[in-house]
Design an enzyme around this catalytic site. Structure first.
Site, short mmCIF file in Angstrom:
data_model
loop_
_atom_site.label_atom_id
_atom_site.label_comp_id
_atom_site.label_asym_id
_atom_site.label_seq_id
_atom_site.Cartn_x
_atom_site.Cartn_y
_atom_site.Cartn_z
N ARG A 167 59.06 18.87 13.22
CA ARG A 167 59.14 18.74 11.77
C ARG A 167 58.04 17.82 11.22
O ARG A 167 57.43 17.07 11.98
CB ARG A 167 60.51 18.18 11.38
N TRP A 203 61.24 17.29 16.75
CA TRP A 203 59.96 16.56 16.66
C TRP A 203 58.88 17.42 16.00
O TRP A 203 57.86 16.91 15.57
CB TRP A 203 59.48 16.11 18.04
N SER A 243 67.53 16.90 17.67
CA SER A 243 67.25 17.65 18.90
C SER A 243 65.81 17.39 19.35
O SER A 243 64.97 16.92 18.58
CB SER A 243 67.44 19.14 18.66
N THR A 244 65.56 17.72 20.61
CA THR A 244 64.19 17.56 21.13
C THR A 244 63.22 18.47 20.37
O THR A 244 62.03 18.18 20.28
CB THR A 244 64.13 17.87 22.65
N SER A 302 71.56 26.62 20.08
CA SER A 302 70.36 25.80 19.88
C SER A 302 70.22 24.68 20.91
O SER A 302 69.92 23.54 20.55
CB SER A 302 70.34 25.23 18.46
N ASN A 333 71.41 20.71 6.14
CA ASN A 333 71.08 19.59 5.25
C ASN A 333 69.87 19.90 4.37
O ASN A 333 69.89 19.66 3.17
CB ASN A 333 70.84 18.32 6.07
N ARG A 379 68.73 22.87 3.63
CA ARG A 379 69.05 23.97 2.72
C ARG A 379 69.89 23.50 1.52
O ARG A 379 69.71 23.97 0.40
CB ARG A 379 69.80 25.08 3.47
N LEU A 411 88.33 5.99 18.89
CA LEU A 411 87.41 7.14 18.93
C LEU A 411 86.08 6.79 19.56
O LEU A 411 85.48 5.75 19.25
CB LEU A 411 87.16 7.65 17.49
N HIS A 437 69.51 15.06 4.27
CA HIS A 437 69.80 14.26 5.47
C HIS A 437 70.59 13.02 5.11
O HIS A 437 71.52 12.63 5.82
CB HIS A 437 68.50 13.86 6.18
N GLU A 446 86.19 26.44 22.62
CA GLU A 446 86.35 27.33 21.47
C GLU A 446 85.18 27.06 20.51
O GLU A 446 84.80 25.90 20.30
CB GLU A 446 87.67 27.02 20.74
N ASP A 458 74.46 21.36 10.68
CA ASP A 458 73.30 22.13 10.19
C ASP A 458 73.40 22.36 8.69
O ASP A 458 74.49 22.41 8.13
CB ASP A 458 73.30 23.48 10.94
C1 V07 Z 1 71.31 11.59 11.15
C2 V07 Z 1 72.56 12.59 9.24
C3 V07 Z 1 73.57 13.65 9.63
C4 V07 Z 1 73.05 15.02 9.44
C5 V07 Z 1 72.09 15.46 10.49
C6 V07 Z 1 70.71 14.87 10.55
C7 V07 Z 1 70.46 13.57 9.89
C8 V07 Z 1 73.95 9.30 11.47
C9 V07 Z 1 73.14 8.89 12.51
C10 V07 Z 1 73.39 7.81 13.47
C11 V07 Z 1 72.86 7.88 14.75
C12 V07 Z 1 73.11 6.86 15.68
C13 V07 Z 1 73.90 5.80 15.31
C14 V07 Z 1 74.45 5.72 14.05
C15 V07 Z 1 74.18 6.73 13.12
C16 V07 Z 1 72.04 9.74 12.46
C17 V07 Z 1 70.05 10.71 13.00
C18 V07 Z 1 70.18 11.62 11.97
C19 V07 Z 1 68.83 10.74 13.86
F1 V07 Z 1 74.15 4.83 16.19
N1 V07 Z 1 73.41 10.32 10.84
N2 V07 Z 1 72.22 10.61 11.42
N3 V07 Z 1 70.96 9.78 13.25
N4 V07 Z 1 71.44 12.53 10.13
#
Ligand code: V07
Length: 254
Positions: free
Chosen positions: A85, A83, A79-80, A210, A36, A38, A145, A51, A221, A34
């Site tokens: 935004r 949308w 998150s659901t 959320s 980004n 801001r 991982l 982002h 934890e 959370d």
């Molecule tokens: C997103 C970057 C991190 C901050 C939070 C919101 C924005 C990496 C991915 C991603 C997702 C699937 C994948 C590889 C990378 C991603 C979304 C948003 C929707 F296979 N960052 N990131 N996907 N943010």
């Protein structure tokens, strides 16, 4: 479990703080990334710049998780509720998976990372799905991982969906309600086969779940920080892990 030390050998809080035990690293860490928007606002940048920066912090966090020998990293990416935004922001965010994969897939392969997702995958834009599907396919045999992105994820929806699947299976005699217990229920969630998170981290000072992993976080934890996600780094991650270990040690020692 840690052995109880004689009282004269009892370590001070400070000593405990300094030590990092590789033996009790959480197996599964979940993060709500959370702050980004801001972060960007504070810098006089458009929200999407936050982002984008957040995406690169995901890469650093994955590297750190590999080094810490964490087994599963679940990241709440969309998150659901997201949308709601502005359309332009959603479109930008939905291009991030492809950008991330293009930029970082080679090093994910080198680090033996497997990509998976939880959430309603089908309703994502086609170009987003295709990019992620490609990354899942490429990384499916990696046994390091597990990088698990929660995308278009909502926990109440997940639980309701599980109930519908169970009723359907019961109707088709694939499950008897007498056999339904917590473990069986867990198998109907998106997180089938995964251990529950040991540690939940949320950045940006908000102290809420959320609608994230409500069932799975029952015994986890929780660790909160005011740091905004684009400012999250190895040191802060390490502090979260140290605090986790010290909490475990404190109630493990009783
Ligand atoms: C997103 C970057 C991190 C901050 C939070 C919101 C924005 C990496 C991915 C991603 C997702 C699937 C994948 C590889 C990378 C991603 C979304 C948003 C929707 F296979 N960052 N990131 N996907 N943010």
């Amino acid at each position: 479990m840690s052995k109880k030390l004689p009282f004269f050998k009892k370590k001070t809080e400070e000593q405990l703080q300094d030590e990092f035990e590789l033996s009790s690293i959480p197996e599964h860490v979940a993060i709500i990334m959370d702050g980004n928007g801001r972060w960007a606002k504070k810098k006089g940048l458009p929200r999407v710049a936050g982002h984008k920066e957040g995406m690169d912090v995901v890469r650093n966090t994955v590297k750190a998780a590999v080094n810490f020998d964490i087994k599963i990293l679940t990241l709440f990416a969309f998150s659901t509720e997201n949308w709601k935004r502005p359309k332009s922001e959603i479109e930008f965010i939905m291009r991030l998976p492809k950008e991330f994969i293009h930029k970082y897939l080679p090093e994910l392969m080198e680090n033996n990372v497997r990509i998976e997702t939880i959430g309603d995958f089908n309703t994502l834009p086609l170009h987003t799905k295709e990019a992620i599907q490609y990354a899942k396919e490429q990384t499916k045999n990696n046994d390091g991982l597990l990088l698990n992105f929660a995308l278009n994820y909502g926990s109440r929806y997940e639980i309701m969906r599980a109930i519908k699947l169970i009723i359907s299976d019961a109707d088709h005699s694939k499950i008897s309600l007498d056999d339904l217990d917590e473990d069986t229920f867990s198998e109907y969630l998106y997180t089938t086969g995964l251990t529950d998170p040991d540690l939940l981290i949320r950045t940006s000072g908000e102290m809420r779940l959320s609608n994230f992993l409500l069932w799975q976080l029952a015994y986890s934890e929780f660790w909160f920080t005011d740091v905004l996600w684009p400012d999250f780094n190895d040191d802060i991650f390490k502090q979260a892990l140290l605090d986790y270990q010290n909490r475990k040690r404190r109630y493990g020692g009783i």
